[in-house]
Motif scaffolding. Structure first.
Motif, PDB file in Angstrom:
ATOM      1  N   SER A  22       0.861  -1.179   0.000  1.00 46.31           N
ATOM      2  CA  SER A  22       0.000   0.000   0.000  1.00 46.31           C
ATOM      3  C   SER A  22       0.896   1.228   0.000  1.00 46.31           C
ATOM      4  N   HIS A  25      -1.845   6.179  -0.911  1.00 47.42           N
ATOM      5  CA  HIS A  25      -2.296   6.947   0.263  1.00 47.42           C
ATOM      6  C   HIS A  25      -2.433   6.046   1.485  1.00 47.42           C
ATOM      7  N   THR A  28      -5.024   0.834   1.387  1.00 44.96           N
ATOM      8  CA  THR A  28      -5.202  -0.615   1.577  1.00 44.96           C
ATOM      9  C   THR A  28      -4.619  -1.058   2.915  1.00 44.96           C
ATOM     10  N   ILE A  66      -5.129  -0.998  -6.396  1.00 45.36           N
ATOM     11  CA  ILE A  66      -5.174  -1.441  -7.795  1.00 45.36           C
ATOM     12  C   ILE A  66      -4.425  -0.400  -8.627  1.00 45.36           C
ATOM     13  N   TYR A  67      -3.463  -0.888  -9.366  1.00 48.84           N
ATOM     14  CA  TYR A  67      -2.642  -0.013 -10.205  1.00 48.84           C
ATOM     15  C   TYR A  67      -2.681  -0.576 -11.626  1.00 48.84           C
ATOM     16  N   THR A  95      -8.068  -1.935  -2.619  1.00 50.58           N
ATOM     17  CA  THR A  95      -8.814  -0.679  -2.719  1.00 50.58           C
ATOM     18  C   THR A  95      -8.548  -0.154  -4.126  1.00 50.58           C
TER      19      THR A  95
HETATM   20  C1  LIG Z   1      -0.122   4.512 -10.563  1.00 54.73           C
HETATM   21  C2  LIG Z   1      -1.552   4.314 -10.169  1.00 54.73           C
HETATM   22  C3  LIG Z   1      -2.402   3.586 -10.991  1.00 54.73           C
HETATM   23  C4  LIG Z   1      -3.748   3.377 -10.614  1.00 54.73           C
HETATM   24  N1  LIG Z   1      -4.550   2.628 -11.435  1.00 54.73           N
HETATM   25  C5  LIG Z   1      -5.838   2.407 -11.074  1.00 54.73           C
HETATM   26  C6  LIG Z   1      -6.687   1.603 -11.874  1.00 54.73           C
HETATM   27  O1  LIG Z   1      -6.296   1.064 -12.913  1.00 54.73           O
HETATM   28  N2  LIG Z   1      -7.981   1.434 -11.486  1.00 54.73           N
HETATM   29  C7  LIG Z   1      -8.471   1.997 -10.322  1.00 54.73           C
HETATM   30  O2  LIG Z   1      -9.659   1.813 -10.021  1.00 54.73           O
HETATM   31  N3  LIG Z   1      -7.673   2.754  -9.527  1.00 54.73           N
HETATM   32  C8  LIG Z   1      -6.383   2.975  -9.868  1.00 54.73           C
HETATM   33  N4  LIG Z   1      -5.568   3.711  -9.050  1.00 54.73           N
HETATM   34  C9  LIG Z   1      -6.105   4.234  -7.769  1.00 54.73           C
HETATM   35  C10 LIG Z   1      -5.699   3.324  -6.609  1.00 54.73           C
HETATM   36  O3  LIG Z   1      -6.094   1.983  -6.833  1.00 54.73           O
HETATM   37  C11 LIG Z   1      -6.349   3.767  -5.301  1.00 54.73           C
HETATM   38  O4  LIG Z   1      -6.027   5.104  -5.026  1.00 54.73           O
HETATM   39  C12 LIG Z   1      -5.931   2.863  -4.156  1.00 54.73           C
HETATM   40  O5  LIG Z   1      -6.767   3.089  -3.043  1.00 54.73           O
HETATM   41  C13 LIG Z   1      -4.482   3.067  -3.754  1.00 54.73           C
HETATM   42  O6  LIG Z   1      -4.166   2.194  -2.699  1.00 54.73           O
HETATM   43  P1  LIG Z   1      -2.960   2.440  -1.688  1.00 54.73           P
HETATM   44  O7  LIG Z   1      -3.153   3.786  -1.046  1.00 54.73           O
HETATM   45  O8  LIG Z   1      -3.096   1.312  -0.728  1.00 54.73           O
HETATM   46  O9  LIG Z   1      -1.693   2.346  -2.499  1.00 54.73           O
HETATM   47  C14 LIG Z   1      -4.237   3.929  -9.408  1.00 54.73           C
HETATM   48  C15 LIG Z   1      -3.366   4.679  -8.585  1.00 54.73           C
HETATM   49  C16 LIG Z   1      -2.058   4.870  -8.953  1.00 54.73           C
HETATM   50  C17 LIG Z   1      -1.142   5.654  -8.043  1.00 54.73           C
END
Ligand SMILES: Cc1cc2nc3c(=O)[nH]c(=O)nc-3n(C[C@H](O)[C@H](O)[C@H](O)COP(=O)(O)O)c2cc1C
Length: 180
Positions: A22, A25, A28, A66-67, A95
């Motif tokens: 995670s 932010h 997750t 999800i990235y 998330t």
């Molecule tokens: C590089 C990047 C790619 C992302 N791609 C997607 C995506 O394909 N689909 C989606 O729904 N969210 C996408 N997001 C949003 C993240 O999934 C969401 O903000 C998530 O809560 C981040 O989790 P974390 O804070 O645990 O890393 C993306 C965020 C980043 C930074």
């Protein structure tokens, strides 16, 4: 008969672990903490575990943001390196940044499961039984979104975390009630 079954279950406690990556932010990570508390499980990053040491656990949760429509590469790479699991259970969580005006209700659930597909396929191919899967929204300031204040501000919120807690309670019940 019933007494005997309980004796067997009591001697085989479910040993659980939550693996989470995670970074955006820490969205997750919040979900992972709630789930881990219910399961009384340690939380580790993919970098903090070896594929071999995962063999010690009978129930493992794998989660990340999800990235680009899938889990983080470090989690997918870990799944690729796992030894074949004999009779081990897993659950998947994430998330994601998609807002409610794009997908909600059943469409959101489908979106979550689609994003989980690459990780699910790897875990299943390593012999894991996937008990259940959880997804909720997370604050998203990826790319140009940061200029507009981002999407899903404040998520996961208290309600999301309540759902995560309920999910973990169900997973726990399933893992405990279905051991062999
Ligand atoms: C590089 C990047 C790619 C992302 N791609 C997607 C995506 O394909 N689909 C989606 O729904 N969210 C996408 N997001 C949003 C993240 O999934 C969401 O903000 C998530 O809560 C981040 O989790 P974390 O804070 O645990 O890393 C993306 C965020 C980043 C930074």
């Amino acid at each position: 008969m019933e007494e005997k079954r309980n004796e067997v279950n009591d001697s085989l406690p479910v040993k659980s672990l939550v693996v989470v990556f995670s970074y955006h932010h820490k969205n997750t990570e919040k979900v992972a903490s709630v789930i881990a508390k219910v399961l009384d499980a340690p939380v580790k990053t993919p970098q903090q575990v070896t594929p071999e040491e995962l063999q010690e656990y009978s129930l493992i949760g794998f989660g990340s943001g999800i990235y680009s429509a899938e889990h983080h590469k470090s989690l997918l790479d870990l799944a690729d390196k796992l030894p074949q699991a004999g009779n081990k259970k897993a659950f998947i969580f994430s998330t994601c940044g998609v807002p409610a005006f794009v997908y909600d209700g059943e469409r959101f659930r489908e979106f979550v499961l689609k994003n989980h597909l690459p990780l699910r396929e790897k875990l299943v191919s390593r012999g894991y039984t996937i008990i259940d899967e959880f997804g909720c929204r997370g604050f998203n300031t990826n790319s140009f979104l940061k200029y507009f204040g981002g999407l899903n501000k404040g998520r996961p919120d208290a309600e999301d975390l309540k759902h995560a807690e309920q999910f973990a309670l169900n997973v726990k019940a399933m893992a405990e009630g279905n051991r062999s």
